[in-house]
Design a protein around this motif. Sequence first.
Motif, short mmCIF file in Angstrom:
data_model
loop_
_atom_site.label_atom_id
_atom_site.label_comp_id
_atom_site.label_asym_id
_atom_site.label_seq_id
_atom_site.Cartn_x
_atom_site.Cartn_y
_atom_site.Cartn_z
N HIS A 174 22.91 -13.31 8.44
CA HIS A 174 21.55 -12.89 8.96
C HIS A 174 21.00 -11.44 8.61
N HIS A 175 21.81 -10.84 7.62
CA HIS A 175 21.49 -9.87 7.07
C HIS A 175 20.19 -9.94 6.01
N VAL A 176 19.85 -10.98 5.73
CA VAL A 176 18.84 -11.30 4.81
C VAL A 176 17.29 -10.79 5.50
N VAL A 177 16.64 -9.86 4.59
CA VAL A 177 15.33 -9.48 5.26
C VAL A 177 14.32 -10.19 4.89
N GLY A 178 13.76 -10.98 5.61
CA GLY A 178 12.58 -11.92 5.16
C GLY A 178 13.37 -13.09 4.96
N GLU A 179 12.60 -14.16 4.24
CA GLU A 179 13.03 -15.47 4.03
C GLU A 179 14.10 -15.43 2.64
N GLN A 180 14.98 -16.34 2.67
CA GLN A 180 15.77 -16.38 1.50
C GLN A 180 14.56 -16.73 0.21
N GLY A 181 14.80 -15.99 -0.56
CA GLY A 181 13.77 -16.22 -1.86
C GLY A 181 12.61 -15.62 -1.42
N GLY A 182 12.10 -15.33 -0.62
CA GLY A 182 10.90 -14.80 -0.24
C GLY A 182 10.62 -13.18 -0.63
N PHE A 183 11.24 -12.72 -1.18
CA PHE A 183 11.15 -10.96 -1.16
C PHE A 183 9.55 -10.63 -1.74
N ARG A 184 8.90 -11.71 -2.34
CA ARG A 184 7.59 -11.30 -2.81
C ARG A 184 6.85 -10.96 -1.66
N THR A 185 6.69 -11.48 -0.53
CA THR A 185 6.14 -11.17 0.58
C THR A 185 6.43 -9.90 1.16
N VAL A 186 7.51 -9.44 1.02
CA VAL A 186 8.11 -8.12 1.35
C VAL A 186 7.55 -7.06 0.60
N VAL A 187 7.42 -7.49 -0.65
CA VAL A 187 6.89 -6.57 -1.71
C VAL A 187 5.38 -6.36 -1.60
N THR A 188 4.72 -7.13 -1.34
CA THR A 188 3.24 -7.31 -0.88
C THR A 188 2.82 -6.47 0.24
N SER A 189 3.69 -6.66 1.20
CA SER A 189 3.30 -6.14 2.65
C SER A 189 4.11 -4.62 3.04
N VAL A 190 5.18 -4.53 2.28
CA VAL A 190 5.90 -3.38 2.73
C VAL A 190 6.16 -2.39 1.26
N PHE A 191 7.11 -2.95 0.46
CA PHE A 191 7.88 -2.35 -0.46
C PHE A 191 6.75 -1.76 -1.69
N GLY A 192 5.71 -2.45 -1.99
CA GLY A 192 4.79 -1.84 -2.87
C GLY A 192 3.81 -0.72 -2.07
N PRO A 193 3.23 -1.01 -1.09
CA PRO A 193 2.14 -0.10 -0.59
C PRO A 193 3.20 1.33 0.07
N MET A 194 4.30 1.08 0.53
CA MET A 194 5.03 2.25 1.05
C MET A 194 5.85 3.08 -0.21
N ALA A 195 5.84 2.35 -1.19
CA ALA A 195 6.37 3.10 -2.66
C ALA A 195 5.18 4.04 -2.80
N HIS A 196 4.02 3.52 -3.10
CA HIS A 196 3.06 4.26 -3.63
C HIS A 196 2.54 5.12 -2.99
N LEU A 197 2.39 4.82 -1.58
CA LEU A 197 2.02 6.23 -0.60
C LEU A 197 3.19 7.16 -0.55
N GLY A 198 4.40 7.04 -0.47
CA GLY A 198 5.39 7.80 -0.27
C GLY A 198 5.76 8.60 -1.54
N TRP A 199 5.56 8.14 -2.76
CA TRP A 199 5.90 8.62 -3.92
C TRP A 199 4.61 9.50 -4.10
N SER A 200 3.38 9.22 -3.88
CA SER A 200 2.32 9.96 -4.40
C SER A 200 2.31 11.19 -3.19
N ALA A 201 2.71 11.06 -2.04
CA ALA A 201 2.72 12.27 -1.22
C ALA A 201 3.81 12.95 -1.60
N ALA A 202 4.99 12.75 -1.86
CA ALA A 202 5.94 13.63 -2.64
C ALA A 202 5.36 14.42 -3.92
#
Length: 416
Positions: free
Chosen positions: A244-272
């Motif tokens: 149960h430590h899988v975040v999102g669906e098995q093999g479904g990391f692309r959805t995590v990237v689109t909805s969280v990882f990409g946006p939060m990276a670009h917002l957080g990095w740019s703010a820094a």
Amino acid sequence: MSAAVTGPEVLTESEPGAVTGAGAGAGAVAGPTPEQLAELTGRVAAVTAEHLDRTDRDAVFPVEALAELRRTGLLGLLVPAEYGGLGGSTRDMVEASVALGRVDMSVAMIFAMHCQQVAAVVRHGNERLRGELLPGVAEGRTYLASVTTEAGKGGHLLTAEAALDTAGDELEVDRFAPIVTGGAHADGFLVTMLAPGATSPNQVSLVYARRDRLTVEETGDWQPLGMRASHSVALRLRGRVPRHHVVGEQGGFRTVVTSVFGPMAHLGWSAAWLGTAAGALSRVLRMLRSRENRNRVDLDSELLLTRISEARRRLDTVHALLLRTELTVAGSADLSLPRIQLQLNALKITAAEECFAVVDGLIEAVGMRHGYLKGSPTRLEQALRDLRSASLNYSNDRLHLTDGKLALLDPEVRFV
């Protein structure tokens, strides 16, 4: 540099998108007031400044700043109140990252990347995992690091080489990453690996691994040009984690990237980056206006005034794009739309280029003593070294290639 987290790849309108607000979660309530957030980040900034010379000189992790992030509860900024967190928003993360970046870009990036991991668990973690993990983050016990780089693929997010293996009711992790920002000091890791039985390198899973369930081996040395306190060393992780430590669906990391990882990276990095460049300009202006320099600097110099004006214009441009993009992320039901992806990538590219240009121009404006040499109160020399990593932190060249393809999907040239 901190290539452990990367930006979005080419995504088409037919692919699954995000739900609104990368940092929101079930049960979220109003977070800290601006005054409360400023007080908390001010405490961390003060501790950071106290140890800044040593952490940069020796390229060591800012353990004192992390301890203050734990004490203030800022590690739990994005954790919903129902789990004991501050219930903050993505805007709060942006504001805190700018404030920390004014003092030290390494600390700001460490904080922003941790928040990115937390947001992924809040949004895509199952109920059991959220209940086990998020209270510890809120209490300051759990600092999260990201493990997404691999020797054969660099920072490319949407593919993996090492695979998860099943071992009864557990998943077996055996993973080497050449760059893990803050990994030697992390209490847990979010790790990308191929899903069990994957038939394609794109079937990537994201799995949470507690440090006490792993054997963590640190390899190599960390002696970079800038971002020295990020201590982004190479790690080998081995161990087993519950299914149960899988975040999102098995093999479904692309959805995590689109909805969280990409946006939060670009917002957080740019703010820094914005905070780092704004802090540099602030220190220069204070130096120019100081009593000591009153009779040494011609404040009516047209060349000096022009360069100061140019620096401020660049900062205001990045600030405006940062806040506009944060509103887009918070208010959009589908972040995979080409025009939204283009805006996110434009933020990262623009912030990386303009913030570096600000500091480079300020060095020209104040000259060798206060611009190029160590020991100046302007700290332009360190800011320049740190910001040189920005365009490399998920390469601007790679993003331009992505943007060219995205632009072809939007022939009407629509804006967000």
